[in-house]
Design an enzyme around this catalytic site. Structure first.
Site, PDB file in Angstrom:
ATOM      1  N   GLU A   1      -2.646  -3.619  -5.440  1.00 15.16           N
ATOM      2  CA  GLU A   1      -4.025  -3.798  -4.952  1.00 15.16           C
ATOM      3  C   GLU A   1      -4.928  -2.655  -5.398  1.00 15.16           C
ATOM      4  OE1 GLU A   1      -4.014  -4.647  -0.711  1.00 15.16           O
ATOM      5  OE2 GLU A   1      -3.179  -6.642  -1.056  1.00 15.16           O
TER       6      GLU A   1
ATOM      7  N   GLU B   1       1.761 -11.539  -2.504  1.00 14.15           N
ATOM      8  CA  GLU B   1       1.598 -11.368  -1.053  1.00 14.15           C
ATOM      9  C   GLU B   1       0.825 -12.570  -0.549  1.00 14.15           C
ATOM     10  OE1 GLU B   1       0.150  -7.670   0.550  1.00 14.15           O
ATOM     11  OE2 GLU B   1       1.052  -6.514  -1.086  1.00 14.15           O
TER      12      GLU B   1
ATOM     13  N   ASN C   1       0.820  -1.208   0.000  1.00 20.91           N
ATOM     14  CA  ASN C   1       0.000   0.000   0.000  1.00 20.91           C
ATOM     15  C   ASN C   1       0.858   1.264   0.000  1.00 20.91           C
ATOM     16  OD1 ASN C   1      -2.251  -1.669   0.144  1.00 20.91           O
ATOM     17  ND2 ASN C   1      -2.440  -1.507   2.366  1.00 20.91           N
TER      18      ASN C   1
HETATM   19  O1  AHR Z   1       1.536  -6.711   3.416  1.00 17.39           O
HETATM   20  C1  AHR Z   1       0.759  -5.758   4.084  1.00 17.39           C
HETATM   21  C2  AHR Z   1      -0.255  -5.076   3.165  1.00 17.39           C
HETATM   22  O2  AHR Z   1      -1.207  -6.010   2.755  1.00 17.39           O
HETATM   23  C3  AHR Z   1       0.288  -4.540   1.878  1.00 17.39           C
HETATM   24  O3  AHR Z   1       0.804  -3.260   1.998  1.00 17.39           O
HETATM   25  C4  AHR Z   1      -0.918  -4.522   0.996  1.00 17.39           C
HETATM   26  O4  AHR Z   1      -0.620  -4.660  -0.353  1.00 17.39           O
HETATM   27  C5  AHR Z   1      -1.787  -5.624   1.539  1.00 17.39           C
HETATM   28  O5  AHR Z   1      -3.088  -5.195   1.753  1.00 17.39           O
END
Ligand code: AHR
Length: 496
Positions: A172, A290, A71
């Site tokens: 995202e 992720e 994020n």
């Molecule tokens: O990994 C933590 C957060 O999770 C990241 O910043 C984001 O991409 C996801 O929502």
């Protein structure tokens, strides 16, 4: 209870792309500051990189690391993170409502990657910025010399280009929480145009478009379909993100979440439907960039004061059952080795991480470190089609959960099979057979287990260990072994 895996010599799933053992460093909490970078720490080198943390990362054998978010990237000006450190601005990290000092930036990350023997997976900001910043960034990182940004890089001390190959087109962007969140059409167009501009600077790069942030997103499916319809020709991978938690303290259901991951990855069919519709020869593969367990720190983080420098955030302390699910997720990922080509355990240090640093200046390995380390080190070669037989159990979300998850990998030399197995049977041992199929078994060279710990046991004091499982014997061209209740297991067998 009995269970088995039979090796299928002739119809492999596919060759493992070792980039599925990647990880992730975001400017979030203490991942960077007091995690990998801490000038003045007794183990820090002249750049401020902590050697104790590097040593642990090197045990994990991570080939690629995503950076700088997450994020965070959706509000990040990459130019803030280059040049003399005392001239770099302090900025608001909007995603996490903290202060970013920019004392660790692009050059520091590239230098640090050399120490952990990993390649970069760099994300560009498609939240508050877009095509212009992305094309300037790739000119800075990948263009040799003789242009404004490439010469600026050289002035800043890097004569040779960084030649960053893998680029995430935002992060995202389907999520309403994302700074600069967009609908699928707007994102698809921006990703397409950004990839076009970036490829014009360097046509050797590969790009990753944002897919859904979770299988539960209301736009799952339609998002992928719309984005790829627009950007198919300029995208190489579709990104997936997935986290799980045991908020309800329902361990059987929690351990079953690998089935959800299997469904999510099977969504690759969406890519293929667009391929068919476009009569395209190109195949888009998946980047699960992720994934992890994430829930222990939620309550703490909800009460955190805003606008601190590198506060404790997302510092999940993992227990033994988390390690079992991580092992099961890794097995699930290997089952999809044909289409899953990159993945990033999120994250690497201090933030939902296998490695933690503590208040006393120490660094330690969490429970989830062990299954990840074994798969990333031993899971190399070709995944054999898993013919697994196991009894099943039911949970509130899943009707039939196999007690045993397993996968087998044949090394490139063709003389060793590695079998990974998780037993989700919480009370009863499993009599597990590895049947050779058309292989001939010679001898077992490794029989290890991670077992005997309480489901909620954690590893702050470093007492957790992998142990030998001496219960195995060879008979009828099979290995027969007892899997302890709630266990992670690895076997290596010499084969002909
Ligand atoms: O990994 C933590 C957060 O999770 C990241 O910043 C984001 O991409 C996801 O929502």
């Amino acid at each position: 209870m009995k269970s088995s895996i039979t090796l299928d010599k002739y119809a492999p799933v596919g060759q493992i792309d070792e980039r599925i053992y990647g990880s992730f460093i975001e400017h979030l909490g203490r991942a960077v500051y007091t995690g990998i970078y801490q000038p003045g720490h007794p183990s820090a080198d002249e750049n401020g990189f902590r050697q104790d943390v590097i040593d642990l990362i090197n045990q994990l054998n991570v080939p690629i690391i995503r950076y700088p978010g997450g994020n965070f990237v959706s509000g990040f000006n990459w130019e803030d993170s280059i040049g003399p450190k005392d001239a770099r601005p302090r900025r608001l990290n909007l995603a996490w409502q903290t202060i970013e000092t920019n004392q660790f930036g692009l050059h520091e990350f590239m230098q640090w990657l050399d120490k952990v023997h990993a390649a970069p997976m760099m994300a560009v900001n498609l939240g508050t910025r877009g095509i212009d910043a992305a094309r300037n960034l790739i000119e800075y990182t990948n263009f040799p010399k003789g242009s404004y940004y490439s010469d600026l890089r050289r002035q800043n001390g890097a004569e040779a280009p960084f030649n960053i190959k893998t680029w995430c087109l935002g992060n995202e962007m389907d999520g309403p929480w994302q700074i600069g969140h967009k609908d699928a059409v707007a994102y698809g167009k921006l990703a397409d145009e950004t990839a076009h501009a970036m490829r014009t600077v360097d046509d050797t790069i590969e790009t990753v478009a944002c897919g859904s942030s979770a299988l539960t997103m209301p736009t799952f499916g339609s998002w992928e379909s719309t984005v790829l319809d627009i950007a198919y020709d300029r995208v190489d991978y579709l990104s997936l993100h997935r986290y799980y938690g045991n908020q309800d303290n329902d361990t059987p259901n929690f351990l079953a979440q690998s089935l959800d991951l299997d469904d999510f990855i099977s969504g690759v069919a969406i890519c293929d439907s667009i391929k068919a519709r476009k009569h395209s020869k190109k195949t888009i593969n998946l980047s699960l960039d992720e994934w992890n367990v994430w829930y222990h720190s939620n309550d703490h983080d909800a009460q955190d004061a805003k606008w601190q420098e590198h506060p404790h955030k997302l510092e999940d302390i993992y227990n033994f059952e988390d390690a079992l699910l991580v092992g099961s997720m890794l097995i699930t990922m290997l089952h999809h080795a044909d289409r899953l080509k990159m993945a990033c355990l999120a994250q690497l240090v201090n933030v939902i991480a296998p490695i933690m640093t503590d208040e006393n200046g120490g660094a330690w390995a969490q429970s989830i470190f062990y299954p990840f380390m074994q798969v990333s080190t031993l899971g190399k070669g070709t995944v054999l089609t898993p013919i697994v037989k196991s009894g099943t159990y039911g949970t509130k979300e899943f009707a039939a959960v196999p007690y045993v998850d397993s996968v087998a990998v044949l090394n490139d030399a063709g003389d060793t099979v590695t079998v990974f197995a998780v037993s989700k049977s919480l009370d009863t041992p499993q009599e597990f057979t590895i049947a050779a199929g058309d292989f001939q078994f010679d001898q077992v060279t490794l029989s290890s287990q991670f077992a005997g710990y309480g489901l909620k046991e954690t590893n702050e004091d470093g007492h957790m260990r992998l142990a030998d499982n001496t219960s195995y014997y060879l008979a009828d061209n099979g290995v027969h072994v007892t899997l302890a209740p709630a266990s992670w297991n690895v076997f290596q067998i010499k084969v002909q």
